[in-house]
Scaffold this motif. Structure first.
Motif, PDB file in Angstrom:
ATOM      1  N   ASN A   1     -53.366  26.977   5.669  1.00 23.29           N
ATOM      2  CA  ASN A   1     -52.559  25.972   6.364  1.00 23.29           C
ATOM      3  C   ASN A   1     -52.296  24.752   5.494  1.00 23.29           C
ATOM      4  O   ASN A   1     -52.705  23.653   5.810  1.00 23.29           O
ATOM      5  CB  ASN A   1     -53.224  25.544   7.671  1.00 23.29           C
ATOM      6  CG  ASN A   1     -54.651  25.047   7.455  1.00 23.29           C
ATOM      7  OD1 ASN A   1     -55.179  25.133   6.354  1.00 23.29           O
ATOM      8  ND2 ASN A   1     -55.247  24.500   8.481  1.00 23.29           N
ATOM      9  N   PRO A   2     -51.617  24.955   4.354  1.00 22.28           N
ATOM     10  CA  PRO A   2     -51.283  23.788   3.548  1.00 22.28           C
ATOM     11  C   PRO A   2     -50.339  22.873   4.316  1.00 22.28           C
ATOM     12  O   PRO A   2     -49.582  23.332   5.161  1.00 22.28           O
ATOM     13  CB  PRO A   2     -50.583  24.375   2.323  1.00 22.28           C
ATOM     14  CG  PRO A   2     -50.083  25.683   2.762  1.00 22.28           C
ATOM     15  CD  PRO A   2     -51.036  26.181   3.800  1.00 22.28           C
ATOM     16  N   PHE A   3     -50.424  21.572   4.035  1.00 21.86           N
ATOM     17  CA  PHE A   3     -49.461  20.646   4.635  1.00 21.86           C
ATOM     18  C   PHE A   3     -48.089  20.954   4.064  1.00 21.86           C
ATOM     19  O   PHE A   3     -47.983  21.364   2.900  1.00 21.86           O
ATOM     20  CB  PHE A   3     -49.815  19.198   4.275  1.00 21.86           C
ATOM     21  CG  PHE A   3     -51.162  18.762   4.752  1.00 21.86           C
ATOM     22  CD1 PHE A   3     -51.521  18.900   6.081  1.00 21.86           C
ATOM     23  CD2 PHE A   3     -52.081  18.211   3.882  1.00 21.86           C
ATOM     24  CE1 PHE A   3     -52.767  18.492   6.521  1.00 21.86           C
ATOM     25  CE2 PHE A   3     -53.320  17.800   4.313  1.00 21.86           C
ATOM     26  CZ  PHE A   3     -53.672  17.945   5.633  1.00 21.86           C
TER      27      PHE A   3
ATOM     28  N   PHE B   1     -59.689  27.285   6.740  1.00 24.47           N
ATOM     29  CA  PHE B   1     -59.385  27.980   7.986  1.00 24.47           C
ATOM     30  C   PHE B   1     -58.926  29.414   7.740  1.00 24.47           C
ATOM     31  O   PHE B   1     -58.645  29.818   6.613  1.00 24.47           O
ATOM     32  CB  PHE B   1     -58.319  27.214   8.762  1.00 24.47           C
ATOM     33  CG  PHE B   1     -58.781  25.849   9.163  1.00 24.47           C
ATOM     34  CD1 PHE B   1     -59.389  25.650  10.391  1.00 24.47           C
ATOM     35  CD2 PHE B   1     -58.659  24.769   8.305  1.00 24.47           C
ATOM     36  CE1 PHE B   1     -59.834  24.396  10.761  1.00 24.47           C
ATOM     37  CE2 PHE B   1     -59.110  23.513   8.666  1.00 24.47           C
ATOM     38  CZ  PHE B   1     -59.695  23.325   9.894  1.00 24.47           C
TER      39      PHE B   1
END
Lengths: 265, 451
Positions: free
Chosen positions: A108-110, A104
């Motif tokens: 946007n790593p967890f 993305f």
């Protein structure tokens, strides 16, 4: 790739991986994508360029049915991957997304450890029988994401603690961990500085050996640097699609030329 | 963009030094200063009222945690307590509290005579006004539990009568005793003498915290413990029902439900429900749970169900807010690696929303814990003569009260001795609420993660 003159740059293979025919996308009453036909080849980087709001990201999200999550979005036409219609009733979007990975715009790593970030996909797809196999998959993915050397000593540190560029490469590693066949990238470098961008671009070129990569980008220089094929979108239409070299040096359409030379957009 | 705008245009404002403030800036700064002052004033007012509240609660209520006791040696006379002489528990049980009263009066009179205290009260019967009516029950319970002690002289710490307690706590004054038929000046003199002899003393009042309520005439033995259990069982019902239903409803509405008129309608109604006066839920509970479903009156299960209805909107609203605050990029990331919608929600969104959900739930519970109005309508407010429930089922089904209802009940009673108990009850209730809020804060800290 950096050395090859633009005009001589051509796609290496000629297999069609994704084929879209007569694709229309509607957001409620808004007709966002109009009559798009495109063939995306295997082991090739295809860039989607165009001004903001032209529908390139929307079209990209059609390719792994991420638009399904938007209630008012409606897709018509036919998109096939290896000949299978991905909008067929029998296709489970979850299986499709395992096959078509996505990176993305914003990293946007967890909010979990680096290891867990990468291991999550293989875990939910049941790809590893035991911890050792999972370790192996994680290492392979991180190596392929060109971030292994930087994180191998702190695999259990939070993924959100990395720098922006590292986070984005972690996200790429996470996407390749599920062994997809296609990798979709939605402006993967727009939140990164030039050095991180260069690293990611280099990575994209390496990934081309294994995957079919589709990248949406705002930067025409980036499209010219990394892609073999380029598609130019304008106001929901696919205006021109062809070899990157040709699009950038000798576009057929007036609008493409205007955009590339900076007169519109 | 035209080139003209790039050219340095002649400024319409006169050039002036940065050192002098112009009128406009001075006005703005003054406005800001005024606003800050209002803020500080508002906070000071708030703090002032908080201090007033706390001092009045503590000032009025702390004395409830002290109670006046008489320490005395009671001779457990076998001739009175066990006429048959075979220590048969059934026979001992037949002796009512009336049988014990003379023994206790004798014991207290013995304390008076043995210390050579001069008093016009010259018989054991005259001690009655000093001793609480519940003292006999206390001794009787002891004897029934230990029948082998009959015949011995045992030291007891019995409750003093409410007037004696009031005299020691400056609630009963000598000037007023002429109008009081429960006590007179001679007894107060005797009390003073016994206090200096160490027989009568104020001690920590555990039975106020753990005991059961008492009838209107025995304020000295009334406690909050049983109604605390009533509150506990109600909270159990609320937690077990409201948390799963509320969280499931919010997850469905927030993550899965289609956006259409119907879900919009549900959303609006949930927000409206949160603002419905709690007494409306009370009358609804009366109609549905008691009159229609025939659940027992005054039972914590009904109270819990009513409070569940009341708490659900709070939990749903806070859960939805915390689900909404999880960035959509996390959902995209999970879906992007091929997680199903449910996996994305349960593996990623829910853990991130957890602190908010827990905080909302605890705040909802705290709100339910302090709620009185709906309990009025289902019969949980009033003098409910119950002892500790014997087990879980009776805890839910037997008539009981709740902490705020008990406080309301005490505040209503005529005897001024109940006044301090109402304030003391408020202190206990506030301790519970503060503890719950503290837990909410700790949980939020514990589970909070950054992304």
């Amino acid at each position: 790739m950096y050395d090859a003159p633009l005009t001589r740059r051509e796609a290496a293979v000629d297999d069609v991986k994704i084929s879209a025919r007569d694709v229309q996308v509607f957001y409620g009453d808004n007709h966002a994508i109009k009559d798009v036909d495109v063939d995306i080849q295997d082991k090739t980087v295809t860039a989607f360029i165009g001004p903001s709001g032209c529908g390139k990201s929307t079209f990209l999200r059609c390719l792994n049915r991420m638009n399904d999550t938007i209630d008012i979005c409606r897709v018509e036409g036919r998109i096939t991957i290896d000949g299978d219609d991905i909008y067929d009733k029998r296709v489970d979007p979850v299986q499709l997304r395992a096959k078509v990975g996505m990176v993305f715009q914003k990293p946007n790593p967890f909010p979990k450890s680096i290891y867990d970030n990468v291991a999550y996909g293989p875990k939910i797809h049941g790809m590893a029988k035991n911890k050792a196999e999972l370790d192996e998959i994680v290492e392979r993915a991180l190596r392929r994401g060109a971030i292994w050397d930087e994180v191998k000593d702190r695999l259990h540190a939070p993924g959100t603690g990395l720098s922006g560029g590292q986070q984005q490469r972690l996200c790429i590693a996470r996407a390749v961990a599920t062994e997809p066949e296609v990798l979709l990238m939605d402006e993967p470098c727009s939140a990164l500085d030039p050095i991180a961008t260069a690293q990611v671009e280099e990575l994209i070129d390496e990934l081309r050996q294994t995957y079919s990569v589709v990248i949406v980008t705002h930067s025409m220089q980036q499209a010219a640097r990394v892609s073999q094929k380029t598609a130019f979108f304008h106001l929901g239409h696919l205006v021109e699609f062809g070899e990157t070299g040709q699009i950038f040096t000798n576009p057929e359409d007036k609008r493409t030329e205007s955009y590339i030379t900076g007169r519109i957009g | 963009m035209s080139d003209a705008s790039l050219a340095p245009a002649a400024s319409p404002r006169a050039r002036r030094s940065l050192m002098e403030t112009d009128a406009h800036t001075a006005k703005r700064n003054a406005a800001e200063k005024r606003f800050r002052l209002y803020g500080v004033a508002a906070i000071c007012a708030g703090l002032f009222f908080l201090v007033v509240l706390l001092t009045s609660i503590l000032g009025n209520g702390l004395s409830a945690f002290q109670q006046t006791f008489i320490t005395t040696q009671v001779f457990l006379d076998p001739a009175k307590l066990d006429k048959a002489g075979n220590r048969d528990p059934d026979d001992i049980r037949k002796v009512s509290t009336f049988g014990y009263t003379p023994l206790i009066q004798n014991a207290v009179f013995e304390e008076v005579t043995s210390r050579n205290i001069e008093t016009p009260l010259d018989s054991a019967k005259d001690m009655k006004a000093l001793i609480s009516a519940s003292a006999a029950a206390q001794v009787r319970d002891f004897v029934i539990a230990n029948p082998d002690r009959i015949g011995e002289t045992v030291e007891f710490r019995i409750l003093a009568a409410s007037r004696v307690d009031g005299y020691l706590k400056d609630r009963v004054f000598r000037e007023d005793v002429a109008r009081d038929k429960n006590i007179d000046a001679e007894h107060l003199d005797l009390t003073d003498a016994l206090v200096s002899a160490g027989v009568i003393a104020k001690q920590f009042n555990t039975s106020f915290i753990f005991g059961s309520d008492a009838s209107e005439s025995r304020a000295e033995s009334a406690g909050l413990g049983v109604s605390m259990l009533g509150s506990f069982f109600m909270m159990l019902v609320v937690l077990v029902l409201a948390l799963p239903i509320g969280v499931a409803a919010s997850i469905y509405l927030e993550e899965f439900a289609p956006q259409n008129r119907f879900t919009d309608l549900i959303e609006v109604n949930i927000s409206n429900l949160a603002a419905v006066p709690s007494i409306v839920f009370g009358i609804l509970g009366l109609a549905v749970f008691i009159q229609f479903a025939h659940l027992p009156q005054s039972a914590p299960i009904v109270g819990g169900l009513v409070l569940t209805l009341m708490t659900l909107p709070t939990i749903i609203i806070s859960t939805r807010a915390s689900l909404k605050s999880v960035p959509p990029s996390i959902r995209d990331a999970a879906l992007g690696v091929g997680a199903s919608k449910m996996q994305a929600v349960f593996h990623h969104v829910l853990p991130l929303a957890m602190p908010g959900i827990l905080t909302g739930t605890i705040i909802g519970l705290a709100q339910a814990l302090g709620e009185t109005a709906p309990l009025l309508l289902i019969g949980m407010v009033g003098y409910i003569a119950t002892n500790y429930p014997d087990g879980f089922v009776s805890g839910f089904m037997d008539p009981n009260s709740a902490m705020p209802a008990q406080i309301y009940e005490w505040a209503k009673r005529a005897d001024p001795a109940y006044y301090e108990r109402a304030w003391g009850g408020i202190i206990i209730l506030l301790v519970f609420l503060l503890t719950m809020n503290l837990i909410a804060i700790l949980l939020r800290r514990r589970f909070e993660r950054r992304w």
